[in-house]
Motif scaffolding. Structure first.
Motif, PDB file in Angstrom:
ATOM      1  N   ALA A 305      18.272  16.052  12.445  1.00 25.00           N
ATOM      2  CA  ALA A 305      18.280  16.283  12.029  1.00 25.00           C
ATOM      3  C   ALA A 305      18.632  17.351  11.367  1.00 25.00           C
ATOM      4  O   ALA A 305      19.245  18.328  10.580  1.00 25.00           O
ATOM      5  CB  ALA A 305      19.101  15.161  10.928  1.00 25.00           C
ATOM      6  N   ARG A 306      17.060  17.918   9.893  1.00 20.08           N
ATOM      7  CA  ARG A 306      17.211  18.801   9.493  1.00 20.08           C
ATOM      8  C   ARG A 306      17.033  20.036  10.792  1.00 20.08           C
ATOM      9  O   ARG A 306      17.657  21.085  10.065  1.00 20.08           O
ATOM     10  CB  ARG A 306      15.593  18.470   8.678  1.00 20.08           C
ATOM     11  CG  ARG A 306      14.986  19.278   7.989  1.00 20.08           C
ATOM     12  CD  ARG A 306      15.897  19.657   6.807  1.00 20.08           C
ATOM     13  NE  ARG A 306      15.829  20.907   6.295  1.00 20.08           N
ATOM     14  CZ  ARG A 306      17.437  21.445   5.394  1.00 20.08           C
ATOM     15  NH1 ARG A 306      17.986  21.256   5.632  1.00 20.08           N
ATOM     16  NH2 ARG A 306      16.472  22.520   4.626  1.00 20.08           N
ATOM     17  N   ARG A 307      16.729  19.681  11.448  1.00 22.98           N
ATOM     18  CA  ARG A 307      16.604  20.933  12.369  1.00 22.98           C
ATOM     19  C   ARG A 307      18.200  21.844  12.394  1.00 22.98           C
ATOM     20  O   ARG A 307      18.108  23.154  12.763  1.00 22.98           O
ATOM     21  CB  ARG A 307      15.778  20.853  13.293  1.00 22.98           C
ATOM     22  CG  ARG A 307      14.369  20.540  13.663  1.00 22.98           C
ATOM     23  CD  ARG A 307      13.761  20.576  14.641  1.00 22.98           C
ATOM     24  NE  ARG A 307      13.986  19.979  16.233  1.00 22.98           N
ATOM     25  CZ  ARG A 307      13.775  18.387  16.813  1.00 22.98           C
ATOM     26  NH1 ARG A 307      13.277  17.968  15.819  1.00 22.98           N
ATOM     27  NH2 ARG A 307      14.446  18.225  17.364  1.00 22.98           N
ATOM     28  N   LEU A 308      18.616  21.171  12.533  1.00 26.83           N
ATOM     29  CA  LEU A 308      19.956  20.721  12.823  1.00 26.83           C
ATOM     30  C   LEU A 308      20.697  21.484  11.854  1.00 26.83           C
ATOM     31  O   LEU A 308      21.230  22.906  11.795  1.00 26.83           O
ATOM     32  CB  LEU A 308      20.695  20.276  13.352  1.00 26.83           C
ATOM     33  CG  LEU A 308      20.697  19.559  15.006  1.00 26.83           C
ATOM     34  CD1 LEU A 308      21.004  18.020  15.689  1.00 26.83           C
ATOM     35  CD2 LEU A 308      20.545  20.508  15.811  1.00 26.83           C
ATOM     36  N   GLN A 309      20.130  21.380  11.212  1.00 29.35           N
ATOM     37  CA  GLN A 309      20.657  22.007   9.063  1.00 29.35           C
ATOM     38  C   GLN A 309      20.204  23.208   9.202  1.00 29.35           C
ATOM     39  O   GLN A 309      20.764  23.963   8.793  1.00 29.35           O
ATOM     40  CB  GLN A 309      20.093  21.112   8.447  1.00 29.35           C
ATOM     41  CG  GLN A 309      21.025  19.874   8.007  1.00 29.35           C
ATOM     42  CD  GLN A 309      20.529  18.980   6.958  1.00 29.35           C
ATOM     43  OE1 GLN A 309      19.525  19.766   6.262  1.00 29.35           O
ATOM     44  NE2 GLN A 309      21.550  18.357   6.353  1.00 29.35           N
ATOM     45  N   ILE A 310      19.122  23.204   9.393  1.00 29.28           N
ATOM     46  CA  ILE A 310      18.710  25.479   9.446  1.00 29.28           C
ATOM     47  C   ILE A 310      19.327  25.640  10.598  1.00 29.28           C
ATOM     48  O   ILE A 310      19.311  26.459  10.230  1.00 29.28           O
ATOM     49  CB  ILE A 310      16.869  24.816   9.519  1.00 29.28           C
ATOM     50  CG1 ILE A 310      16.546  23.502   8.821  1.00 29.28           C
ATOM     51  CG2 ILE A 310      16.078  25.986   9.029  1.00 29.28           C
ATOM     52  CD1 ILE A 310      14.922  24.033   8.527  1.00 29.28           C
ATOM     53  N   LEU A 311      19.353  25.302  11.808  1.00 26.81           N
ATOM     54  CA  LEU A 311      19.494  26.077  12.494  1.00 26.81           C
ATOM     55  C   LEU A 311      21.618  26.378  12.295  1.00 26.81           C
ATOM     56  O   LEU A 311      21.148  27.762  12.386  1.00 26.81           O
ATOM     57  CB  LEU A 311      19.924  25.422  14.397  1.00 26.81           C
ATOM     58  CG  LEU A 311      20.878  26.282  15.671  1.00 26.81           C
ATOM     59  CD1 LEU A 311      20.289  27.288  15.742  1.00 26.81           C
ATOM     60  CD2 LEU A 311      21.348  25.054  16.551  1.00 26.81           C
TER      61      LEU A 311
END
Ligand code: MN
Length: 492
Positions: A305-311
């Motif tokens: 979920a965090r990786r997707l926020q950064i993306l």
């Protein structure tokens, strides 16, 4: 500052844009900015800075600034009223600026000196603190070029200091093994999962290095970037200097559904001219669904979920480059919608899971399409313009009995019809191979049950026959005797 030009160009009551009001300006020390994506004659980004009771405004043909694209044209336009900072909507056809306006980023900005005086001189340095864009920019008026300004990104490495603390420090990896999914038998609802579309294309990881050069590689490390000129400006489409992202290259049909068959026309081309022609007729899309590395930081240990926020934060939407949407929780409804649309299926990904460079149960694929082998027990006469045969009668073994599973009449090329027919004719027999032979509308030829076909289908009906079966290929590596009804199960 005057809003006369703003007012003159618009018919309030027709356009939904705000009419200038008498709201007092927000305090000077906390000035706001907005970047509105404006889908007018051309998509552009409107940068607006709050100053002296109005929004000083520039239209930027390209997104504000990315590390690999540090200098952007910005055309100054008329001042806008402060209310415009919240404006989103569609300006009607025929009106000035007709098209959709949406807020792409917003936040506050700081300047080191008197900004009104600086603008007057034609050089203003601002530090933007938005949700996506954070960094120091200088607006420079191009002397003798009327309303043309340049936006310069001053310190690309400091574009977003928060992101520089994500993950762990590491050199950029030369190669990442793509994470793979297990199969789940059925869709499910889960607050612990994010659901995404399962694409019918080529899995591809992209590597953007600090020099701005791009490599896009398949699972077996084959270079793909040269094949897809649509992605030539890839590096300029991110608020990132270095990155590794995961995604899928697809070709879409007229309904916007990814179809592997369409992509096949692009996959093996090598000549620059052929590639260019094919890109015009069958353009691809590259859907990104994960971010593994960013600006010196390894993100694979972070929760999905965090990786997707950064993306999302570093991503700039583009015609050929997309970001896969994630649906939280509602897996069953999402699966039903996917099946209705004719999609391959959905993915369920554990939102707290790190990116593992192997197959993992943290990622599950749930197919809306199933496939397995079936024994061919007969064929029907062709109808209309069809040659050779109409449909194949399919079955599977259950305790020595051949059980009828339905007939498949689509998926055959002209060549496959001829070849299958030639293979079936010598097997023709009077005896019916099925334990309970089906009644058919067309005249049926029974054959000895020796041939095996690979077939895809949407599901088994209550009556135990295939729904929407499509012939894929003949399986010469499988013995008819070994063909049984496969239950969907989690592959191990
Ligand atoms: Mn505009």
């Amino acid at each position: 500052m005057s809003l006369g030009e703003y007012r003159r160009r618009r018919r309030f009551g027709v356009t939904p844009e705000p009419e200038p009001g008498r709201r007092p300006p927000v305090g000077e020390e906390r000035r706001r900015f907005v970047i509105q994506k404006h889908d007018a004659t051309h998509i552009h980004y409107d940068l607006r800075l709050e100053l002296e009771g109005v929004l000083r405004s520039w239209a930027c043909p390209k997104c504000l600034a990315t590390p690999h694209y540090r200098k952007k044209l910005a055309v100054q336009v008329e001042d806008h009223p402060l209310d415009y900072i919240d404006f989103e909507g569609v300006i009607p056809e025929g009106e000035y600026g007709a098209g959709k306006v949406e807020i792409w980023d917003r936040g506050t900005y700081r300047t080191s000196r008197d900004p009104a005086a600086a603008l007057e001189k034609g050089v203003l340095t601002v530090s933007l603190e938005g949700e996506k864009v954070r960094g120091e920019f200088t607006l420079v008026h191009m002397k003798g070029k009327g309303r043309n300004w340049l936006v310069l990104l001053n310190k690309p490495d400091e574009l977003d200091p928060d992101l520089a603390r994500e993950g762990t420090a590491a050199p950029m990896p030369a190669r990442v093994v793509p994470m793979q999914a297990y199969q789940a038998p059925a869709p499910f609802d889960s607050g612990e999962h994010l659901f995404q579309i399962k694409f019918d294309g080529i899995r591809a990881l992209s590597y953007l290095d600090g020099g701005g050069s791009l490599s896009i590689r398949t699972r077996n490390q084959k270079e793909q970037a040269f094949r897809y000129p649509e992605l030539a400006n890839f590096g300029k489409m991110f608020l990132a200097r270095e990155m590794v992202a995961d995604g899928e290259i697809v070709a879409l049909d007229e309904r916007g559904i990814s179809r592997f068959q369409l992509l096949q026309a692009r996959m093996n081309l090598t000549g620059a001219r052929e590639i260019k022609q094919a890109a015009a007729t069958t353009p691809i899309r590259y859907y990104l669904f994960d971010l593994l590395y960013l600006n010196g930081r390894d993100l694979t240990g972070l929760p999905l979920a965090r990786r997707l926020q950064i993306l999302e934060r570093i991503f700039i939407p583009h015609k050929y480059l997309r970001r896969t949407e994630s649906i939280a929780g509602e897996g069953e409804a999402f699966f039903r919608a996917a099946r209705e649309l004719g999609l391959e299926g959905i993915m369920a990904k554990r939102r707290t899971a790190p990116y593992r460079q192997r197959r993992s149960r943290d990622w599950l694929k749930i197919k809306a399409v199933q496939e397995q082998e079936f024994v061919i027990g007969g064929f029907t006469e062709p109808r209309g313009s069809r040659t050779h045969f109409g449909a194949l009668l399919l079955g599977y073994y259950d305790g020595g009995r051949l059980v009828y599973a339905g007939h498949v009449g689509s998926g055959f090329s002209e060549e496959a019809l001829a070849r299958l027919h030639a293979l079936m004719l010598p097997l023709e027999t009077a005896g019916k191979p099925f334990a309970a032979p089906p009644a058919a509308n067309e005249r049926t030829h029974w054959i000895r049950p020796e041939l095996v076909a690979q077939v895809k289908f949407s599901e088994w009906t209550q009556e135990g026959v295939l729904r929407q079966p499509v012939f894929l290929s003949l399986r010469q590596d499988k013995r008819a005797r070994d063909v049984v009804r496969e239950e969907k199960s989690i592959a191990v």
